[in-house]
Design a protein around this motif. Structure first.
Motif, PDB file in Angstrom:
ATOM      1  N   ARG A  42     -19.491  20.224   5.151  1.00 55.29           N
ATOM      2  CA  ARG A  42     -19.599  19.030   5.539  1.00 55.29           C
ATOM      3  C   ARG A  42     -18.750  17.563   4.515  1.00 55.29           C
ATOM      4  NH1 ARG A  42     -23.036  17.832   9.822  1.00 55.29           N
ATOM      5  NH2 ARG A  42     -24.261  19.865   9.316  1.00 55.29           N
ATOM      6  N   ASN A  43     -17.770  17.057   4.706  1.00 59.58           N
ATOM      7  CA  ASN A  43     -17.768  16.082   3.111  1.00 59.58           C
ATOM      8  C   ASN A  43     -17.963  14.988   2.824  1.00 59.58           C
ATOM      9  OD1 ASN A  43     -17.050  14.384   5.565  1.00 59.58           O
ATOM     10  ND2 ASN A  43     -15.502  14.134   6.992  1.00 59.58           N
ATOM     11  N   THR A  44     -18.336  14.096   2.301  1.00 60.89           N
ATOM     12  CA  THR A  44     -18.973  12.982   1.511  1.00 60.89           C
ATOM     13  C   THR A  44     -19.226  11.882   2.715  1.00 60.89           C
ATOM     14  OG1 THR A  44     -18.151  13.810  -0.640  1.00 60.89           O
ATOM     15  CG2 THR A  44     -18.682  11.711  -0.219  1.00 60.89           C
ATOM     16  N   ALA A  45     -18.366  11.360   3.611  1.00 61.55           N
ATOM     17  CA  ALA A  45     -18.271  10.513   4.915  1.00 61.55           C
ATOM     18  C   ALA A  45     -19.768  11.024   5.598  1.00 61.55           C
ATOM     19  CB  ALA A  45     -16.883  10.250   5.068  1.00 61.55           C
ATOM     20  N   GLU A  46     -19.473  12.464   6.156  1.00 62.21           N
ATOM     21  CA  GLU A  46     -20.627  12.821   6.740  1.00 62.21           C
ATOM     22  C   GLU A  46     -22.403  12.779   6.189  1.00 62.21           C
ATOM     23  OE1 GLU A  46     -18.427  15.428   9.657  1.00 62.21           O
ATOM     24  OE2 GLU A  46     -18.661  16.594   8.215  1.00 62.21           O
ATOM     25  N   ILE A  47     -22.138  13.614   4.915  1.00 56.40           N
ATOM     26  CA  ILE A  47     -23.181  13.096   3.764  1.00 56.40           C
ATOM     27  C   ILE A  47     -24.099  12.073   3.828  1.00 56.40           C
ATOM     28  CG2 ILE A  47     -24.366  13.773   1.813  1.00 56.40           C
ATOM     29  CD1 ILE A  47     -22.756  15.972   1.533  1.00 56.40           C
ATOM     30  N   LEU A  48     -23.511  11.503   3.310  1.00 52.75           N
ATOM     31  CA  LEU A  48     -23.545   9.556   2.957  1.00 52.75           C
ATOM     32  C   LEU A  48     -24.486   9.236   5.016  1.00 52.75           C
ATOM     33  CD1 LEU A  48     -23.232   7.367   1.290  1.00 52.75           C
ATOM     34  CD2 LEU A  48     -21.170   6.691   2.072  1.00 52.75           C
ATOM     35  N   GLU A  49     -23.302   9.311   5.587  1.00 55.71           N
ATOM     36  CA  GLU A  49     -23.813   9.234   7.451  1.00 55.71           C
ATOM     37  C   GLU A  49     -25.318   9.720   7.149  1.00 55.71           C
ATOM     38  OE1 GLU A  49     -24.621   6.693  10.163  1.00 55.71           O
ATOM     39  OE2 GLU A  49     -22.998   6.622   8.771  1.00 55.71           O
ATOM     40  N   TYR A  50     -26.048  11.104   6.916  1.00 60.26           N
ATOM     41  CA  TYR A  50     -26.906  11.390   6.738  1.00 60.26           C
ATOM     42  C   TYR A  50     -27.964  10.939   6.348  1.00 60.26           C
ATOM     43  CZ  TYR A  50     -30.261  14.802   7.241  1.00 60.26           C
ATOM     44  OH  TYR A  50     -31.348  15.547   7.723  1.00 60.26           O
ATOM     45  N   ILE A  51     -27.770  10.731   5.206  1.00 59.38           N
ATOM     46  CA  ILE A  51     -28.674  10.595   4.415  1.00 59.38           C
ATOM     47  C   ILE A  51     -29.033   8.618   3.955  1.00 59.38           C
ATOM     48  CG2 ILE A  51     -28.915  10.114   1.735  1.00 59.38           C
ATOM     49  CD1 ILE A  51     -29.193  12.796   1.834  1.00 59.38           C
ATOM     50  N   ASN A  52     -28.354   8.104   4.723  1.00 63.89           N
ATOM     51  CA  ASN A  52     -28.757   6.473   5.056  1.00 63.89           C
ATOM     52  C   ASN A  52     -28.784   6.847   6.477  1.00 63.89           C
ATOM     53  OD1 ASN A  52     -27.247   5.698   2.707  1.00 63.89           O
ATOM     54  ND2 ASN A  52     -25.764   5.206   3.770  1.00 63.89           N
ATOM     55  N   SER A  53     -29.024   7.324   7.518  1.00 68.78           N
ATOM     56  CA  SER A  53     -29.689   7.102   8.598  1.00 68.78           C
ATOM     57  C   SER A  53     -31.264   8.257   8.359  1.00 68.78           C
ATOM     58  CB  SER A  53     -28.774   8.042   9.568  1.00 68.78           C
ATOM     59  OG  SER A  53     -28.457   9.254   9.489  1.00 68.78           O
ATOM     60  N   HIS A  98     -34.218   3.645   2.806  1.00 72.95           N
ATOM     61  CA  HIS A  98     -33.185   3.067   1.523  1.00 72.95           C
ATOM     62  C   HIS A  98     -32.091   3.756   1.385  1.00 72.95           C
ATOM     63  CE1 HIS A  98     -36.651  -0.089   1.016  1.00 72.95           C
ATOM     64  NE2 HIS A  98     -37.074   1.241   0.338  1.00 72.95           N
ATOM     65  N   GLY A  99     -31.879   4.733   1.808  1.00 75.17           N
ATOM     66  CA  GLY A  99     -30.637   4.681   1.785  1.00 75.17           C
ATOM     67  C   GLY A  99     -30.039   5.093   0.583  1.00 75.17           C
ATOM     68  N   THR A 100     -28.580   5.776   0.648  1.00 72.14           N
ATOM     69  CA  THR A 100     -28.075   5.776  -0.960  1.00 72.14           C
ATOM     70  C   THR A 100     -26.317   4.723  -1.427  1.00 72.14           C
ATOM     71  OG1 THR A 100     -27.557   7.295  -2.583  1.00 72.14           O
ATOM     72  CG2 THR A 100     -26.950   7.583   0.212  1.00 72.14           C
ATOM     73  N   THR A 101     -26.600   4.610  -1.927  1.00 74.32           N
ATOM     74  CA  THR A 101     -24.442   3.985  -2.264  1.00 74.32           C
ATOM     75  C   THR A 101     -23.910   5.430  -2.653  1.00 74.32           C
ATOM     76  OG1 THR A 101     -24.425   3.957  -4.242  1.00 74.32           O
ATOM     77  CG2 THR A 101     -25.667   1.626  -2.972  1.00 74.32           C
ATOM     78  N   SER A 102     -22.395   5.488  -2.023  1.00 74.98           N
ATOM     79  CA  SER A 102     -21.779   6.248  -2.126  1.00 74.98           C
ATOM     80  C   SER A 102     -21.716   6.634  -3.970  1.00 74.98           C
ATOM     81  CB  SER A 102     -20.057   6.323  -1.593  1.00 74.98           C
ATOM     82  OG  SER A 102     -19.607   4.674  -2.727  1.00 74.98           O
ATOM     83  N   GLN A 103     -22.004   5.811  -4.200  1.00 76.41           N
ATOM     84  CA  GLN A 103     -21.479   6.050  -5.935  1.00 76.41           C
ATOM     85  C   GLN A 103     -23.038   7.016  -6.312  1.00 76.41           C
ATOM     86  OE1 GLN A 103     -21.457   2.449  -8.339  1.00 76.41           O
ATOM     87  NE2 GLN A 103     -21.046   4.094 -10.443  1.00 76.41           N
ATOM     88  N   SER A 109     -11.763  20.018   1.113  1.00 76.98           N
ATOM     89  CA  SER A 109     -11.683  19.184   1.671  1.00 76.98           C
ATOM     90  C   SER A 109     -13.314  18.704   2.237  1.00 76.98           C
ATOM     91  CB  SER A 109     -11.036  18.682   3.154  1.00 76.98           C
ATOM     92  OG  SER A 109     -11.439  19.904   3.895  1.00 76.98           O
ATOM     93  N   TYR A 110     -14.050  20.106   1.900  1.00 75.54           N
ATOM     94  CA  TYR A 110     -15.906  19.858   2.545  1.00 75.54           C
ATOM     95  C   TYR A 110     -16.971  19.902   1.119  1.00 75.54           C
ATOM     96  CZ  TYR A 110     -13.907  19.306   7.028  1.00 75.54           C
ATOM     97  OH  TYR A 110     -13.432  19.062   8.234  1.00 75.54           O
ATOM     98  N   THR A 111     -17.768  20.130   0.995  1.00 81.08           N
ATOM     99  CA  THR A 111     -18.576  19.913  -0.253  1.00 81.08           C
ATOM    100  C   THR A 111     -19.873  21.101   0.987  1.00 81.08           C
ATOM    101  OG1 THR A 111     -18.329  18.324  -0.065  1.00 81.08           O
ATOM    102  CG2 THR A 111     -20.302  18.950  -0.836  1.00 81.08           C
ATOM    103  N   HIS A 112     -20.084  22.117   0.348  1.00 83.38           N
ATOM    104  CA  HIS A 112     -21.495  23.507   0.701  1.00 83.38           C
ATOM    105  C   HIS A 112     -21.916  24.065  -0.299  1.00 83.38           C
ATOM    106  CE1 HIS A 112     -18.676  26.246  -1.156  1.00 83.38           C
ATOM    107  NE2 HIS A 112     -18.092  26.482  -0.771  1.00 83.38           N
TER     108      HIS A 112
END
Length: 66
Positions: free
Chosen positions: A19-30, A34-39, A56-59
């Motif tokens: 997954r890419n970072t944006a997908e991971i961030l969306e998953y964590i926040n949903s 309280h979610g997390t920040t991109s930083q 371009s992906y994280t695994h």
């Protein structure tokens, strides 16, 4: 610790496919209240040795048995 829960959720999420970072961030926040920040997510991803960045992906890399 909050980052421990985030790390566990990321590893579980990456078990399916890279997954890419944006997908991971969306998953964590949903999925977390309280979610997390991109930083903070970037810090978690960079510090965990089990999580490896591909082009371009994280695994998730599983430890090799010697």
């Amino acid at each position: 610790m909050k980052t421990t829960r985030i790390r566990e959720k990321i590893k579980k999420f990456l078990g399916d496919r890279p997954r890419n970072t944006a997908e991971i961030l969306e998953y964590i926040n949903s999925t977390m209240r309280h979610g997390t920040t991109s930083q903070q997510l970037g810090n978690v991803l960079s510090k965990d040795k089990d999580i490896v960045k591909a082009v371009s992906y994280t695994h998730l890399t599983l430890p090799t048995k010697a």
